[in-house]
Every structure is written in structure tokens, then in C-alpha cells.
Design an enzyme around this catalytic site. Structure first.
Site, PDB file in Angstrom:
ATOM      1  N   PRO A 241       9.367  30.865  38.241  1.00 12.46           N
ATOM      2  CA  PRO A 241       8.775  29.968  37.237  1.00 12.46           C
ATOM      3  C   PRO A 241       7.302  30.267  36.978  1.00 12.46           C
ATOM      4  O   PRO A 241       6.758  29.851  35.955  1.00 12.46           O
ATOM      5  CB  PRO A 241       8.958  28.566  37.826  1.00 12.46           C
ATOM      6  CG  PRO A 241       9.583  28.720  39.156  1.00 12.46           C
ATOM      7  CD  PRO A 241       9.936  30.137  39.382  1.00 12.46           C
TER       8      PRO A 241
ATOM      9  N   GLU B  31      11.635  27.870  47.556  1.00  5.39           N
ATOM     10  CA  GLU B  31      10.371  27.744  46.821  1.00  5.39           C
ATOM     11  C   GLU B  31       9.857  29.096  46.341  1.00  5.39           C
ATOM     12  O   GLU B  31       8.787  29.185  45.743  1.00  5.39           O
ATOM     13  CB  GLU B  31       9.318  27.051  47.685  1.00  5.39           C
ATOM     14  CG  GLU B  31       9.591  25.574  47.926  1.00  5.39           C
ATOM     15  CD  GLU B  31       9.676  24.757  46.645  1.00  5.39           C
ATOM     16  OE1 GLU B  31       8.850  24.982  45.744  1.00  5.39           O
ATOM     17  OE2 GLU B  31      10.581  23.916  46.540  1.00  5.39           O
TER      18      GLU B  31
ATOM     19  N   ARG C 193      22.255  43.684  24.897  1.00  6.58           N
ATOM     20  CA  ARG C 193      22.694  43.692  23.495  1.00  6.58           C
ATOM     21  C   ARG C 193      21.812  44.558  22.606  1.00  6.58           C
ATOM     22  O   ARG C 193      22.194  44.886  21.487  1.00  6.58           O
ATOM     23  CB  ARG C 193      22.831  42.278  22.947  1.00  6.58           C
ATOM     24  CG  ARG C 193      21.535  41.542  22.819  1.00  6.58           C
ATOM     25  CD  ARG C 193      21.730  40.143  22.267  1.00  6.58           C
ATOM     26  NE  ARG C 193      22.039  40.117  20.840  1.00  6.58           N
ATOM     27  CZ  ARG C 193      21.184  40.468  19.870  1.00  6.58           C
ATOM     28  NH1 ARG C 193      19.972  40.902  20.162  1.00  6.58           N
ATOM     29  NH2 ARG C 193      21.531  40.397  18.615  1.00  6.58           N
TER      30      ARG C 193
ATOM     31  N   ASP D 273      19.222  40.594  12.407  1.00  6.82           N
ATOM     32  CA  ASP D 273      18.695  39.909  11.227  1.00  6.82           C
ATOM     33  C   ASP D 273      18.068  38.568  11.578  1.00  6.82           C
ATOM     34  O   ASP D 273      17.050  38.181  11.032  1.00  6.82           O
ATOM     35  CB  ASP D 273      19.816  39.626  10.211  1.00  6.82           C
ATOM     36  CG  ASP D 273      20.296  40.892   9.553  1.00  6.82           C
ATOM     37  OD1 ASP D 273      21.246  40.822   8.781  1.00  6.82           O
ATOM     38  OD2 ASP D 273      19.706  41.958   9.837  1.00  6.82           O
TER      39      ASP D 273
END
Ligand code: 21W
Length: 234
Positions: A107, A134, A172, A187
Site C-alpha cells: 500500500p 504488515e 493484455r 480505444d
């Protein structure tokens, strides 16, 4: 070899990107690897996965991988030794360190973007460490990691789902991975579409319980359809 032949040969060479994932829960990646577009890319050898269970490198008969933080405080941290040993056992597919990126999902990392996905798609090999508890001992971050990535400002239980988010977006973009499902899917991220704007999409039937598809889409008039789509971006 002439320049044009070199380009043509580059097109037919199957470039395979390697992903090594280090995790305490490697089973979480099984359906991701197996199913859908990612599964097809594996079968077609466009990508390769190595899943490593950090537990295999744990210490003692309990295979310990975590311990309490020095200085006190909440929670547990992933220890140095199992992670340094795990990294020694990563089979690097490329000798060239410039073609490999070692990523820690945390994070505290930099927020992931489409731009970052495109950057990562240029490497031959991504090694991804998934944090639990953690997080990991700072010495792991200092010595082993090239880059730290977060997928956004919300709290999850670990780095596995974020690792899949990163890999999915990278995969992808690789040449030949998207078939007809989405050769045009880029697009939706092109500047013309303002990052994420798209027109509404409809498929058969033209009338579902009285809810009708706009007539213009059934008209076959491609100029009118384009105009309607431009006017209905949302
Ligand atoms: C969540 C680990 C919160 C640590 C000080 C002491 C990887 C993630 C994760 C997790 C904390 C990503 C605290 C978006 C995410 C991940 C598990 C810190 C509070 N502060 N991207 N304790 N969100 N999450 N806990 O959660 O490993 S990438």
C-alpha cells in the site's frame, strides 16, 4: 538481413514474458493462470508463470515466515531469511538485469496506472513479491526490490489480488494476447475517449422485455452510427 526482413521476422517470433510470483498463497493464482484470456496466453506460450510459495523457505519445523516488529507495535512482519532464500531460488530467465523488474506490492507503493502497465509490458521478466501481514522487513525492500506498487488508496489483506491486477493489465498489452475480444479495446483508453469515456453498447436481442436498442444501431448506416456514438460518450 535487410531492415524489412528483420521487422517481418520480429513479427513471427513468439516473445514470451515470464512472471514469477512469490506469495504465501500461491493457490490464489491458479484460476487466474488457467482461465480466459490469460489461460490462452499461457497455452500459446506468450506468457509463463512460476509460482513460488514463500512458506517453502520458512525457518524451522514450523516453516516460520513472520515475526514481531523491533521497537514494538501492531502486527507481524515477513522476515528477511525466507525472502532472501526465496529470491536466491528465483530462476531468472534473463541474464540482463535491464530486462527484468522486481516489484513489491505494498500500500506504500506508487499508485498503478495504465501508463505503468505499458512500461512494465516492455520487460522480459517480472518478479512480483506479494506482501502479507504488515509487510516485509525493510532490508528486503532495500536490497531486493526495484519498485513498489500500490493499486490504489484502499486497504486489502495482502498483495496477491494487486499482483493479479498488475499482471492482467500487462498481459493484455502483449502482442497477440487479445484476439477479437479486444483488438480495439485500447480505444477506451485513447485520448479521444478522455481516458475512460465510452458510448453505450448493446447486443441481441433488439427488444428485451420491451427495452429497445436505439434504432440507429440497427440501421446499417455506419456514418450515422459513428455520429450517434460520438454524441453519446459517457
Ligand atoms: C494493508 C498491509 C495495510 C499493510 C502501520 C502499521 C499490496 C495493497 C497491498 C496491507 C497495511 C495494495 C499499519 C492497495 C493494499 C497489501 C495489505 C498497513 C496499517 N500502518 N494496493 N500498520 N491496497 N495490503 N496496515 O492494501 O499488501 S498492494
Amino acid at each position: 538481413m535487410c531492415f524489412n526482413c528483420a521487422i517481418m521476422n520480429a513479427d513471427i517470433v513468439n516473445i514470451c514474458m515470464n512472471f514469477t510470483v512469490l506469495s504465501l498463497f500461491p493457490e490464489m493464482f491458479e484460476s487466474f493462470q488457467r482461465d480466459s484470456i490469460v489461460g490462452r496466453a499461457v497455452k500459446e506460450e506468450k506468457i509463463n508463470f512460476e509460482l513460488m510459495n514463500i512458506r517453502d523457505f520458512g525457518i524451522g519445523k514450523h516453516r516460520q515466515v513472520d515475526d514481531t516488529p523491533y521497537g514494538g507495535g501492531e502486527g507481524m512482519l515477513m522476515m528477511c531469511e525466507p525472502l532472501f532464500t526465496a529470491f536466491e531460488n528465483v530462476e531468472c530467465k534473463t541474464k540482463n538485469v535491464n530486462k527484468r523488474r522486481i516489484i513489491y506490492m505494498t500500500p506504500q507503493g506508487e499508485s498503478f496506472t495504465q501508463q505503468k502497465a505499458a512500461e512494465l509490458a516492455e520487460y522480459d521478466e517480472l518478479v512480483i513479491l506479494c506482501g502479507r501481514y504488515e509487510g516485509v522487513d525493510q532490508r528486503v525492500r532495500d536490497e531486493l526490490i526495484d519498485e513498489e506498487i500500490s493499486i490504489g488508496d484502499y486497504v486489502l489483506t495482502g498483495g496477491e489480488i494487486p499482483a493479479m491486477v498488475v499482471m492482467d493489465s500487462v498481459i493484455r498489452l502483449l502482442p497477440g494476447v487479445l484476439g477479437k475480444e479486444g483488438s480495439h479495446v485500447n480505444d477506451s483508453f485513447s485520448e479521444a475517449f478522455d481516458g475512460k469515456r465510452e458510448h453505450p453498447h448493446y447486443t441481441k436481442p433488439a427488444d428485451f422485455n420491451g427495452m429497445k436498442v436505439p434504432d440507429v444501431l440497427l440501421s446499417g448506416n455506419h456514418a450515422e452510427i459513428e455520429k450517434w456514438r460520438r454524441e453519446n460518450l459517457r
